[in-house]
Design a protein around this motif. Structure first.
Motif, PDB file in Angstrom:
ATOM      1  N   VAL A 143       0.859  -1.198   0.000  1.00 48.41           N
ATOM      2  CA  VAL A 143       0.000   0.000   0.000  1.00 48.41           C
ATOM      3  C   VAL A 143       0.885   1.234   0.000  1.00 48.41           C
ATOM      4  N   THR A 144       0.665   2.113  -0.976  1.00 48.41           N
ATOM      5  CA  THR A 144       1.509   3.312  -1.090  1.00 48.41           C
ATOM      6  C   THR A 144       1.206   4.293   0.040  1.00 48.41           C
ATOM      7  N   TYR A 145       2.103   5.256   0.191  1.00 48.06           N
ATOM      8  CA  TYR A 145       2.036   6.183   1.323  1.00 48.06           C
ATOM      9  C   TYR A 145       2.270   7.597   0.823  1.00 48.06           C
ATOM     10  N   GLY A 146       1.269   8.428   1.016  1.00 50.26           N
ATOM     11  CA  GLY A 146       1.462   9.848   0.691  1.00 50.26           C
ATOM     12  C   GLY A 146       1.661  10.116  -0.791  1.00 50.26           C
ATOM     13  N   ALA A 147       1.604   9.058  -1.635  1.00 49.91           N
ATOM     14  CA  ALA A 147       1.877   9.274  -3.057  1.00 49.91           C
ATOM     15  C   ALA A 147       0.702  10.010  -3.694  1.00 49.91           C
ATOM     16  N   GLY A 148       1.011  10.934  -4.594  1.00 50.84           N
ATOM     17  CA  GLY A 148      -0.029  11.677  -5.310  1.00 50.84           C
ATOM     18  C   GLY A 148      -0.925  12.467  -4.371  1.00 50.84           C
ATOM     19  N   SER A 188      17.484   4.531 -14.293  1.00 49.83           N
ATOM     20  CA  SER A 188      18.040   5.561 -13.398  1.00 49.83           C
ATOM     21  C   SER A 188      16.950   6.490 -12.865  1.00 49.83           C
ATOM     22  N   HIS A 189      17.148   6.942 -11.643  1.00 53.30           N
ATOM     23  CA  HIS A 189      16.217   7.902 -11.035  1.00 53.30           C
ATOM     24  C   HIS A 189      16.339   9.233 -11.786  1.00 53.30           C
ATOM     25  N   PRO A 190      15.213   9.930 -12.019  1.00 51.03           N
ATOM     26  CA  PRO A 190      15.268  11.175 -12.812  1.00 51.03           C
ATOM     27  C   PRO A 190      16.269  12.206 -12.298  1.00 51.03           C
ATOM     28  N   GLU A 196      25.533   3.134  -7.250  1.00 52.32           N
ATOM     29  CA  GLU A 196      26.348   3.358  -6.037  1.00 52.32           C
ATOM     30  C   GLU A 196      25.433   3.705  -4.847  1.00 52.32           C
ATOM     31  N   TYR A 197      24.438   4.570  -5.086  1.00 45.33           N
ATOM     32  CA  TYR A 197      23.535   4.948  -3.994  1.00 45.33           C
ATOM     33  C   TYR A 197      22.620   3.774  -3.606  1.00 45.33           C
ATOM     34  N   LEU A 198      22.279   2.946  -4.590  1.00 47.72           N
ATOM     35  CA  LEU A 198      21.485   1.757  -4.251  1.00 47.72           C
ATOM     36  C   LEU A 198      22.309   0.826  -3.363  1.00 47.72           C
ATOM     37  N   LEU A 231      11.401   4.706   1.503  1.00 47.44           N
ATOM     38  CA  LEU A 231      11.632   5.590   0.358  1.00 47.44           C
ATOM     39  C   LEU A 231      11.897   7.012   0.824  1.00 47.44           C
ATOM     40  N   ARG A 232      12.487   7.789  -0.073  1.00 45.16           N
ATOM     41  CA  ARG A 232      12.627   9.206   0.239  1.00 45.16           C
ATOM     42  C   ARG A 232      11.273   9.908   0.096  1.00 45.16           C
ATOM     43  N   GLY A 233      10.575   9.629  -1.025  1.00 43.98           N
ATOM     44  CA  GLY A 233       9.306  10.306  -1.300  1.00 43.98           C
ATOM     45  C   GLY A 233       9.445  11.244  -2.471  1.00 43.98           C
ATOM     46  N   VAL A 252      12.542  -3.401  -5.101  1.00 45.22           N
ATOM     47  CA  VAL A 252      11.444  -3.403  -6.076  1.00 45.22           C
ATOM     48  C   VAL A 252      11.726  -2.273  -7.055  1.00 45.22           C
ATOM     49  N   THR A 253      11.582  -2.555  -8.357  1.00 49.96           N
ATOM     50  CA  THR A 253      11.989  -1.520  -9.316  1.00 49.96           C
ATOM     51  C   THR A 253      10.841  -0.596  -9.704  1.00 49.96           C
ATOM     52  N   GLN A 254      11.255   0.538 -10.206  1.00 48.67           N
ATOM     53  CA  GLN A 254      10.349   1.456 -10.890  1.00 48.67           C
ATOM     54  C   GLN A 254       9.785   0.726 -12.105  1.00 48.67           C
TER      55      GLN A 254
HETATM   56  P1  FAD Z   1      16.713   7.842  -2.716  1.00 53.05           P
HETATM   57  O1  FAD Z   1      17.254   6.465  -2.719  1.00 53.05           O
HETATM   58  O2  FAD Z   1      16.996   8.702  -1.533  1.00 53.05           O
HETATM   59  O3  FAD Z   1      17.229   8.572  -4.044  1.00 53.05           O
HETATM   60  C1  FAD Z   1      16.743   9.852  -4.428  1.00 53.05           C
HETATM   61  C2  FAD Z   1      17.742  10.527  -5.357  1.00 53.05           C
HETATM   62  O4  FAD Z   1      18.904  10.907  -4.605  1.00 53.05           O
HETATM   63  C3  FAD Z   1      18.269   9.634  -6.489  1.00 53.05           C
HETATM   64  O5  FAD Z   1      18.498  10.431  -7.610  1.00 53.05           O
HETATM   65  C4  FAD Z   1      19.565   9.077  -5.934  1.00 53.05           C
HETATM   66  O6  FAD Z   1      20.470   8.739  -6.982  1.00 53.05           O
HETATM   67  C5  FAD Z   1      20.076  10.274  -5.117  1.00 53.05           C
HETATM   68  N1  FAD Z   1      20.869   9.905  -3.934  1.00 53.05           N
HETATM   69  C6  FAD Z   1      20.652   8.874  -3.090  1.00 53.05           C
HETATM   70  N2  FAD Z   1      21.551   8.883  -2.096  1.00 53.05           N
HETATM   71  C7  FAD Z   1      22.342   9.963  -2.308  1.00 53.05           C
HETATM   72  C8  FAD Z   1      23.454  10.523  -1.620  1.00 53.05           C
HETATM   73  N3  FAD Z   1      23.941   9.961  -0.502  1.00 53.05           N
HETATM   74  N4  FAD Z   1      24.028  11.660  -2.119  1.00 53.05           N
HETATM   75  C9  FAD Z   1      23.562  12.237  -3.245  1.00 53.05           C
HETATM   76  N5  FAD Z   1      22.494  11.744  -3.951  1.00 53.05           N
HETATM   77  C10 FAD Z   1      21.909  10.619  -3.492  1.00 53.05           C
HETATM   78  N6  FAD Z   1       6.746   7.730  -3.458  1.00 53.05           N
HETATM   79  C11 FAD Z   1       5.840   8.081  -2.516  1.00 53.05           C
HETATM   80  O7  FAD Z   1       5.717   9.275  -2.203  1.00 53.05           O
HETATM   81  N7  FAD Z   1       5.055   7.115  -1.912  1.00 53.05           N
HETATM   82  C12 FAD Z   1       5.160   5.801  -2.216  1.00 53.05           C
HETATM   83  O8  FAD Z   1       4.425   4.969  -1.669  1.00 53.05           O
HETATM   84  C13 FAD Z   1       6.127   5.401  -3.209  1.00 53.05           C
HETATM   85  N8  FAD Z   1       6.314   4.097  -3.538  1.00 53.05           N
HETATM   86  C14 FAD Z   1       7.288   3.741  -4.437  1.00 53.05           C
HETATM   87  C15 FAD Z   1       7.519   2.380  -4.728  1.00 53.05           C
HETATM   88  C16 FAD Z   1       8.486   1.997  -5.650  1.00 53.05           C
HETATM   89  C17 FAD Z   1       8.733   0.547  -5.926  1.00 53.05           C
HETATM   90  C18 FAD Z   1       9.249   3.005  -6.325  1.00 53.05           C
HETATM   91  C19 FAD Z   1      10.278   2.619  -7.363  1.00 53.05           C
HETATM   92  C20 FAD Z   1       9.034   4.348  -6.057  1.00 53.05           C
HETATM   93  C21 FAD Z   1       8.066   4.735  -5.097  1.00 53.05           C
HETATM   94  N9  FAD Z   1       7.851   6.080  -4.761  1.00 53.05           N
HETATM   95  C22 FAD Z   1       6.907   6.415  -3.813  1.00 53.05           C
HETATM   96  C23 FAD Z   1       8.585   7.128  -5.453  1.00 53.05           C
HETATM   97  C24 FAD Z   1       9.875   7.540  -4.714  1.00 53.05           C
HETATM   98  O9  FAD Z   1       9.549   8.165  -3.487  1.00 53.05           O
HETATM   99  C25 FAD Z   1      10.603   8.520  -5.646  1.00 53.05           C
HETATM  100  O10 FAD Z   1      11.099   7.851  -6.782  1.00 53.05           O
HETATM  101  C26 FAD Z   1      11.637   9.395  -4.979  1.00 53.05           C
HETATM  102  O11 FAD Z   1      11.922  10.470  -5.887  1.00 53.05           O
HETATM  103  C27 FAD Z   1      12.970   8.692  -4.689  1.00 53.05           C
HETATM  104  O12 FAD Z   1      12.818   7.778  -3.675  1.00 53.05           O
HETATM  105  P2  FAD Z   1      14.039   6.776  -3.278  1.00 53.05           P
HETATM  106  O13 FAD Z   1      13.595   6.057  -2.094  1.00 53.05           O
HETATM  107  O14 FAD Z   1      14.480   6.015  -4.456  1.00 53.05           O
HETATM  108  O15 FAD Z   1      15.134   7.888  -2.906  1.00 53.05           O
END
Ligand code: FAD
Length: 286
Positions: free
Chosen positions: A47-52, A150-152, A162-164, A106-108, A176-178
């Motif tokens: 279940v997603t959290y705070g998304a949208g 890659s993350h946008p 590296e961050y993963l 997640l970061r959000g 879990v992937t995008q």
């Molecule tokens: P992070 O891993 O923190 O990465 C964010 C960005 O920062 C990336 O570009 C990464 O490369 C960069 N980064 C990471 N660590 C560092 C560092 N130490 N120094 C510099 N840069 C760094 N969003 C919601 O709001 N609610 C949800 O329920 C939700 N569910 C999701 C489920 C899945 C499976 C996926 C793939 C995404 C989901 N998201 C959700 C979206 C997610 O919150 C966004 O993609 C968000 O922009 C990044 O989250 P993250 O956890 O990947 O962040």
């Protein structure tokens, strides 16, 4: 039950993602669709959290309901954007009290309407900070997000991996992937992560295509690409939802089959609270 124990059996996992609906009709619709998807005996539901812009209470109520009233294995999505340690601790205690054992941390995303992420100075800046905080408590099975294309915001594909790795090293059990539509991105991503020393299972995120305009919007937001030949097939039928559905479901069936045949540990379906496409795809591949 912890999802890592399901993945450790070597059986493929099949999971479905829902978001908390806001309108009464959508709540009813979600109930019906969850009912249909239950017949498929999913490995877990998330279940997603705070998304949208959805509310956090609604997410907590829905995950509690699915976990404790329906009795399925669940995974709560949880973001740390602008949260304090005290708030996160309260929420972790809630999950433990409700016997929710699996979290995807997640970061959000930027708040609704925004396109750029602004860090307003909470106690956590990246998902890895939250993962470290939660993993230290040794209470939950932890998942993290991965990005085959890659993350946008990422500086480069290598930096993204590296961050993963940093997230995984802090205590992630699986990724879990995008969503993506071109499997070569997933296979390449898995290879790159393995070379970087990431060994945990990487479950591909699948979004069934049932509405071309909607999918174009999602892919623009998350940075995934729709392959050119698929665009050519879908574009002439933008207004024809039935034809779009047929093309989309056939595409997803082939996509899922290829992923499973080439070693994906399972499939995570972004259901958008609908069941028909997922049921049709799942029935063809199981
Ligand atoms: P992070 O891993 O923190 O990465 C964010 C960005 O920062 C990336 O570009 C990464 O490369 C960069 N980064 C990471 N660590 C560092 C560092 N130490 N120094 C510099 N840069 C760094 N969003 C919601 O709001 N609610 C949800 O329920 C939700 N569910 C999701 C489920 C899945 C499976 C996926 C793939 C995404 C989901 N998201 C959700 C979206 C997610 O919150 C966004 O993609 C968000 O922009 C990044 O989250 P993250 O956890 O990947 O962040």
């Amino acid at each position: 039950m912890k999802i890592r124990d399901i993945l450790n059996t070597g059986e493929k996992s099949f999971s479905f993602e829902f978001f908390p609906p806001r309108q009464y009709n959508s709540i009813l619709e979600l109930g019906i669709n969850i009912g249909q998807l239950l017949k498929l005996s999913p490995s877990f539901i998330s279940v997603t959290y705070g998304a949208g812009g959805s509310t956090q209470d609604a997410s907590f109520n829905l995950i509690d309901y699915i976990n404790n009233k329906i009795g399925l294995v669940t995974m709560a999505h949880y973001t740390c954007v602008n949260a304090t340690k005290e708030k996160v601790q309260r929420d972790l205690d809630f999950f433990e009290e409700k016997n929710i054992e699996n979290l995807i941390l997640l970061r959000g995303d930027p708040p609704k309407g925004g396109t750029k992420f602004i860090d307003n100075g909470g106690d956590f800046h990246f998902a890895s900070d939250l993962i470290e905080f939660v993993a230290r408590q040794n209470r939950f099975c932890i998942a993290a997000a991965g990005y085959p294309e890659s993350h946008p915001e990422s500086e480069s594909p290598d930096k993204d991996v590296e961050y993963l790795k940093c997230k995984v090293d802090k205590g992630v059990d699986f990724v879990v992937t995008q969503l993506f539509f071109d499997n070569s991105y997933y296979f390449d991503f898995v290879n790159r992560t393995r070379k970087a020393g990431i060994t945990v299972p990487i479950i591909p995120g699948i979004m069934p295509i049932t509405n071309f305009k909607q999918i174009k919007k999602f892919t623009q937001m998350c940075g995934s690409k729709i392959p050119g030949d698929l665009v050519q097939k879908l574009e002439p039928y933008q207004e024809d939802l039935l034809k779009t559905y047929e093309i989309g479901v056939e595409f997803s069936i082939n996509q899922c089959r290829e992923l499973l045949e080439h070693g994906a540990p399972g499939l995570h379906f972004y259901t958008l609270n609908k069941s028909r496409a997922t049921v049709d795809i799942f029935s063809s591949i199981k």
